[in-house]
Design a protein around this motif. Sequence first.
Motif, PDB file in Angstrom:
ATOM      1  N   ARG A  45       1.058  -1.128   0.183  1.00  0.00           N
ATOM      2  CA  ARG A  45       0.202   0.458   0.124  1.00  0.00           C
ATOM      3  C   ARG A  45       1.035   0.676  -0.098  1.00  0.00           C
ATOM      4  NH1 ARG A  45      -5.069   0.819   0.105  1.00  0.00           N
ATOM      5  NH2 ARG A  45      -5.915  -0.874   0.838  1.00  0.00           N
ATOM      6  N   SER A  46       1.922   1.046   0.443  1.00  0.00           N
ATOM      7  CA  SER A  46       3.232   2.321   1.104  1.00  0.00           C
ATOM      8  C   SER A  46       3.189   2.925  -0.683  1.00  0.00           C
ATOM      9  CB  SER A  46       3.860   2.360   1.536  1.00  0.00           C
ATOM     10  OG  SER A  46       5.224   1.207   1.621  1.00  0.00           O
ATOM     11  N   TRP A  47       4.040   1.618  -0.927  1.00  0.00           N
ATOM     12  CA  TRP A  47       4.773   1.977  -2.820  1.00  0.00           C
ATOM     13  C   TRP A  47       3.517   2.750  -3.859  1.00  0.00           C
ATOM     14  CZ3 TRP A  47       8.807  -2.114  -4.343  1.00  0.00           C
ATOM     15  CH2 TRP A  47       9.424  -2.350  -3.991  1.00  0.00           C
ATOM     16  N   GLY A  48       1.999   1.708  -3.271  1.00  0.00           N
ATOM     17  CA  GLY A  48       0.717   1.826  -4.637  1.00  0.00           C
ATOM     18  C   GLY A  48       0.751   3.314  -4.399  1.00  0.00           C
ATOM     19  N   ASP A  49       0.536   4.057  -3.034  1.00  0.00           N
ATOM     20  CA  ASP A  49      -0.448   5.321  -2.470  1.00  0.00           C
ATOM     21  C   ASP A  49       0.869   6.517  -2.873  1.00  0.00           C
ATOM     22  OD1 ASP A  49      -2.528   4.157  -1.186  1.00  0.00           O
ATOM     23  OD2 ASP A  49      -1.606   4.087   0.734  1.00  0.00           O
ATOM     24  N   GLY A  50       2.462   6.040  -2.570  1.00  0.00           N
ATOM     25  CA  GLY A  50       3.131   7.100  -2.665  1.00  0.00           C
ATOM     26  C   GLY A  50       3.200   7.030  -4.081  1.00  0.00           C
ATOM     27  N   VAL A  51       3.584   6.740  -5.098  1.00  0.00           N
ATOM     28  CA  VAL A  51       2.918   6.871  -6.570  1.00  0.00           C
ATOM     29  C   VAL A  51       2.379   7.302  -6.902  1.00  0.00           C
ATOM     30  CG1 VAL A  51       2.975   5.086  -8.945  1.00  0.00           C
ATOM     31  CG2 VAL A  51       4.339   4.117  -7.353  1.00  0.00           C
ATOM     32  N   LYS A  52       0.647   7.222  -6.307  1.00  0.00           N
ATOM     33  CA  LYS A  52      -0.518   8.344  -6.885  1.00  0.00           C
ATOM     34  C   LYS A  52       0.261   9.328  -6.380  1.00  0.00           C
ATOM     35  CE  LYS A  52      -5.193   8.370  -6.823  1.00  0.00           C
ATOM     36  NZ  LYS A  52      -6.428   7.385  -6.273  1.00  0.00           N
ATOM     37  N   ALA A  53       0.065   9.361  -5.453  1.00  0.00           N
ATOM     38  CA  ALA A  53       0.427  10.883  -4.347  1.00  0.00           C
ATOM     39  C   ALA A  53       1.482  11.790  -5.439  1.00  0.00           C
ATOM     40  CB  ALA A  53       0.831  10.501  -2.790  1.00  0.00           C
ATOM     41  N   ALA A  54       2.710  11.096  -5.713  1.00  0.00           N
ATOM     42  CA  ALA A  54       3.509  11.729  -6.041  1.00  0.00           C
ATOM     43  C   ALA A  54       3.673  12.062  -7.905  1.00  0.00           C
ATOM     44  CB  ALA A  54       5.672  10.836  -6.174  1.00  0.00           C
TER      45      ALA A  54
END
Length: 577
Positions: free
Chosen positions: A142-151
């Motif tokens: 989730r941290s990778w997916g959420d991070g990619v989306k936010a970034a």
Amino acid sequence: MAARTPVLETFPALRAWQRKALVEYLRRRGEDFTAVATPGAGKTTFALRIAAELLGDGTVEAVTVVAPTEHLKNQWAEAAARVGIQLDAAFRNADVHSAADFHGAVVTYAQVGMAPQVHRRRTMTRRTLVVLDEIHHAGDSRSWGDGVKAAFEPAVRRLMLTGTPFRSDDNPIPFVSYERGGDGLLRSRADSVYGYSDALRDGVVRPVLFLAYSGETRWRTNAGEELAARLGEPMTQDLVAQAWRTALDPAGDWMPQVLRAADARLTVLRNAGMADAGGLIIATDQQSARSYAKLIEQVTGEKAAVVLSDDLGASARIATFAASEQRWLVAVRMVSEGVDIPRLAVGVYATSASTPLYFAQAIGRFVRARRPGETASVFLPSVPHLLGLASEMETERDHVLGKPKESDGFDDDLLERAQRDDQASGELEKRFAALSATAELDQVIFDGASFGTAAQAGTPEEEEYLGLPGLLTADQVSLLLTKRQAEQLAAQRRRTAERAAQPAGAPVAAPPAPMSAAQRRVALRRQLNALVAARHHRTGQPHGKIHAELRRLCGGPPSAQATIEQLEERIATVQTL
């Protein structure tokens, strides 16, 4: 000094699929574009050409590439520099911005996940194209997916790339489009697809032969009970997993026999015109990798290169091996995805990882074609699940959300174990002790079909398959495998006839035993392959597509795993087509 705009005239000529996808991309001019292309097809070149087009016409001012590993960061930066795009592979989150003489940076998914706000700021500062390489990694956590989306939501353009089957979990992948099918499930939608079968037809990738080895295995449980099983025979998932693990034990006879066969195949390829052909052994853990390296040295008299973890030293060892003529490389994880070593032509799949994603990543290391006629050979345990993946190599998979899970008992958990860097033993090892294992060539899988009868390791029958010419087209591979199988069966019939024709007074030979289920399956597979080959010559359809159509009509697994009844039904069906 600002980075210079790349010159399109310096780019290498594009392949047909790259030109078609580029035209589609430039026609749409949308924010998001997903390209699925088989390993070795040239996704990097395609992405860099798009980056050059967008930098050249002012659509974007910067490029960010997100890759799965540190090694791939360097690989991306080197490929980009060759076409005039300067990417900072040493960028760290603490840097905040790249120097002005870079067009952008290459980062990892882990970097983005740790500090998405840094990359969001960079993306908002300049109009940016984001290339998300092997986009399925954005669903790893989730941290990778959420991070990619936010970034990267503020990016002007996003290009998603993948060369392997999409994930088997329910984690949505950021920026990938999903469409609801007739069954109510959401499936990923790609804007450009170039599969293995397309690339094989165009000569972009090599034909891959899978040599599946069975054999007798024995182990002791933690209760002191000794068990024995034949690898590849129908049994429970637990027994399959333990027989599989026993076969891979470096102390048994199975691995030395398979490594000897794989090295013999490598010698054939080198003598046939691939003078620098290399081999790769994919191990489950570090301890096994080191043991396999010792076995290879005993078999060949030459040391193997060993790569155990994703660090800077590992990258240097991979680069050294890629540029050398050293025969063997042993790796746990580093060479499973994206790493480009075009001379790899022989593989030993000596790991317990079995997800479609991991298997496709591993096989992708061997498929890159350098010149017409090159083939690849992968040696693997005769495990039903792996046989199915080998038979379905040409299958294109979408990412499906909401599909009920059908666990095979040794999938994601074993993949996770296979990718651990520091733990050499798992729970399965603690539950039993491997006692012995012997290897036997069970079958050869090519283009969805299964060839050959059982052949003991080190026999002339095995050598017939190991000695197949190294420079062959896909059609020539099918023809030669069919011929080898026919010769095997003819030799068996001659031996039976000779025993029956013994002179009067000689001891009376026992009547031939009825065919076992295994022998019956081999005979039916041979008959099915002959009928499929006949249809191929009549219609021009690839063998794999004919086999896939028979599976669609009749149901059941690939022919390598099919039951006697399923094979008989397919034979009857193909005769009516």
